[in-house]
Scaffold this motif. Sequence first.
Motif, PDB file in Angstrom:
ATOM      1  N   ALA A  32     -15.200  -5.923   6.546  1.00 45.12           N
ATOM      2  CA  ALA A  32     -15.644  -6.621   5.334  1.00 45.12           C
ATOM      3  C   ALA A  32     -16.932  -6.030   4.785  1.00 45.12           C
ATOM      4  CB  ALA A  32     -15.827  -8.104   5.637  1.00 45.12           C
ATOM      5  N   HIS A  38      -6.042  -7.552  -3.459  1.00 46.14           N
ATOM      6  CA  HIS A  38      -6.366  -8.383  -2.293  1.00 46.14           C
ATOM      7  C   HIS A  38      -5.634  -9.710  -2.314  1.00 46.14           C
ATOM      8  CE1 HIS A  38      -9.216  -6.020  -0.151  1.00 46.14           C
ATOM      9  NE2 HIS A  38     -10.181  -6.040  -1.065  1.00 46.14           N
ATOM     10  N   THR A  39      -5.534 -10.313  -3.479  1.00 43.55           N
ATOM     11  CA  THR A  39      -4.935 -11.642  -3.548  1.00 43.55           C
ATOM     12  C   THR A  39      -3.487 -11.631  -3.066  1.00 43.55           C
ATOM     13  OG1 THR A  39      -4.426 -11.182  -5.877  1.00 43.55           O
ATOM     14  CG2 THR A  39      -6.425 -12.455  -5.411  1.00 43.55           C
ATOM     15  N   TYR A  42      -0.939  -8.592   6.464  1.00 45.03           N
ATOM     16  CA  TYR A  42      -2.339  -8.997   6.617  1.00 45.03           C
ATOM     17  C   TYR A  42      -2.497  -9.928   7.814  1.00 45.03           C
ATOM     18  CZ  TYR A  42      -7.002 -10.757   5.536  1.00 45.03           C
ATOM     19  OH  TYR A  42      -8.335 -11.095   5.607  1.00 45.03           O
ATOM     20  N   TYR A  83       0.831  -1.202   0.000  1.00 40.94           N
ATOM     21  CA  TYR A  83       0.000   0.000   0.000  1.00 40.94           C
ATOM     22  C   TYR A  83       0.868   1.255   0.000  1.00 40.94           C
ATOM     23  CZ  TYR A  83      -3.571  -3.347   1.516  1.00 40.94           C
ATOM     24  OH  TYR A  83      -4.415  -4.420   1.604  1.00 40.94           O
ATOM     25  N   GLU A 133     -10.321  -5.187   6.164  1.00 41.18           N
ATOM     26  CA  GLU A 133     -10.311  -5.812   4.835  1.00 41.18           C
ATOM     27  C   GLU A 133      -9.893  -4.847   3.735  1.00 41.18           C
ATOM     28  OE1 GLU A 133     -10.635  -8.935   3.874  1.00 41.18           O
ATOM     29  OE2 GLU A 133     -10.732  -9.515   5.981  1.00 41.18           O
ATOM     30  N   ASP A 134     -10.034  -3.547   3.965  1.00 39.12           N
ATOM     31  CA  ASP A 134      -9.610  -2.578   2.950  1.00 39.12           C
ATOM     32  C   ASP A 134      -9.397  -1.233   3.658  1.00 39.12           C
ATOM     33  OD1 ASP A 134      -8.891  -1.508   0.494  1.00 39.12           O
ATOM     34  OD2 ASP A 134     -10.687  -2.253  -0.548  1.00 39.12           O
ATOM     35  N   ALA A 156      -2.173  -9.017  -1.079  1.00 40.06           N
ATOM     36  CA  ALA A 156      -2.146  -8.497   0.289  1.00 40.06           C
ATOM     37  C   ALA A 156      -2.458  -9.581   1.304  1.00 40.06           C
ATOM     38  CB  ALA A 156      -3.137  -7.351   0.426  1.00 40.06           C
ATOM     39  N   ARG A 157      -3.403 -10.458   0.990  1.00 43.72           N
ATOM     40  CA  ARG A 157      -3.806 -11.470   1.962  1.00 43.72           C
ATOM     41  C   ARG A 157      -2.757 -12.563   2.149  1.00 43.72           C
ATOM     42  NH1 ARG A 157     -10.164 -11.901   0.129  1.00 43.72           N
ATOM     43  NH2 ARG A 157     -10.879 -10.044   1.305  1.00 43.72           N
ATOM     44  N   SER A 193      -7.116  -1.354  -2.043  1.00 43.20           N
ATOM     45  CA  SER A 193      -7.114  -2.549  -2.891  1.00 43.20           C
ATOM     46  C   SER A 193      -6.833  -2.225  -4.350  1.00 43.20           C
ATOM     47  CB  SER A 193      -8.451  -3.281  -2.770  1.00 43.20           C
ATOM     48  OG  SER A 193      -9.532  -2.400  -3.021  1.00 43.20           O
ATOM     49  N   ALA A 196     -16.183  -2.671   3.211  1.00 42.86           N
ATOM     50  CA  ALA A 196     -15.330  -2.852   2.027  1.00 42.86           C
ATOM     51  C   ALA A 196     -16.135  -3.340   0.832  1.00 42.86           C
ATOM     52  CB  ALA A 196     -14.216  -3.843   2.348  1.00 42.86           C
TER      53      ALA A 196
END
Length: 372
Positions: free
Chosen positions: A140, A96-97, A105, A75, A115-116, A99-100, A91, A143
């Motif tokens: 969530a 997300h894919t 995370y 970020y 979540e964001d 970051a998680r 995001s 987001a």
Amino acid sequence: MRQIGFDDVLLAMYGAAQDPGRWSEALTLAADHLGAIGGLLTRHTYAKGGDFIMVGRLDPELTGLYIERHADNGYARGIQWRPEGDPVLASSLWPHTEARRSALYAEILLPQGIEDHLMLNYGPWGGSNGSGGLAFCLDARAADAPGEALRRFTRLAPHFRQALDLAGALQASRAAERGLAAALDATPLAVMLLDSGGRLRHANLAGEALLRLSDGLRLLPEQGGPGRLATTLPAEARRLHQLIGRAVAAGLGGRMRVSRPSGEPGWPLLVTPLPMATEAAGRPVVAVLAGGPGTPPEAEVLRAAFDLTQAEARVLRCIATGIGVPGAAAALGLSAETVRSHLNRCFDATGARSQAALAALVARLPGISGPG
């Protein structure tokens, strides 16, 4: 729970610009207005020790861990070179894919249900300087439908930037004022800075000591400030305020001597306009200088300045002349052991750690010679 409106956030934000201790409150109110979990103001720099973070309603332990381990993240890198503009979803900067799968995370975001983020880049902190700005954390549910939060944050964004500009300007101004205060404390004269009405706006250490003594010069209490500079004798008070008025109106200084009820030699005063000073908002426009280099101040001045006993103050005055412990013992008719005992108390009271440092400190206090 009451609804936090746009004006509530503005008031808190500009209050925080003037008092950094209020940023946590401002960030919390803004988060409530946006429907976010919490907010943060952060800066990442390449200079060691330059990172900082202020948070509203986020876990302080995890905040410390973030600075320690995760300040360099997708970020922060994504927003670093982004032109200053409207807020963005985090995001969109770091998918997300990816970051998680990160430690950020697992260790920071997931435990807090984040979540964001809504992120706002603050231009002066970005680019080659590093990155920085504001972020508000979404759970969530928020987001999944961030539209209203993003709209509200976009409306607040120009005010956040203006508040940060103001905070930076005030910080620079305060740093300059601290430098001026240190320079004034180093002068051997007592210095009192006054506004156009003769009200005290700042006094250096020697000036504070002289005013505490209240022997010829004193402060007349006034609501909303330390007070107005005055003398004991009415005729001298009139002369002092004539000189202050002349300094304000015509930019001309003047001298006088102030009598002391104690019977000690009077204080010589020099009243002078401050160069480039403006009268706006009660700022100091006149300087009053009292005393001058010469013999050390009387024991009573030292006693009042450093909260000493009369015996300790007499020892300090002797030591300040450079005659040392044997000379002070002979001059005062005391044993060397007694002088050393009083001297140790002087060290504790002043913070000095040597006789030379004591002498230098005393030299900053007003003596009885000088202009007059």
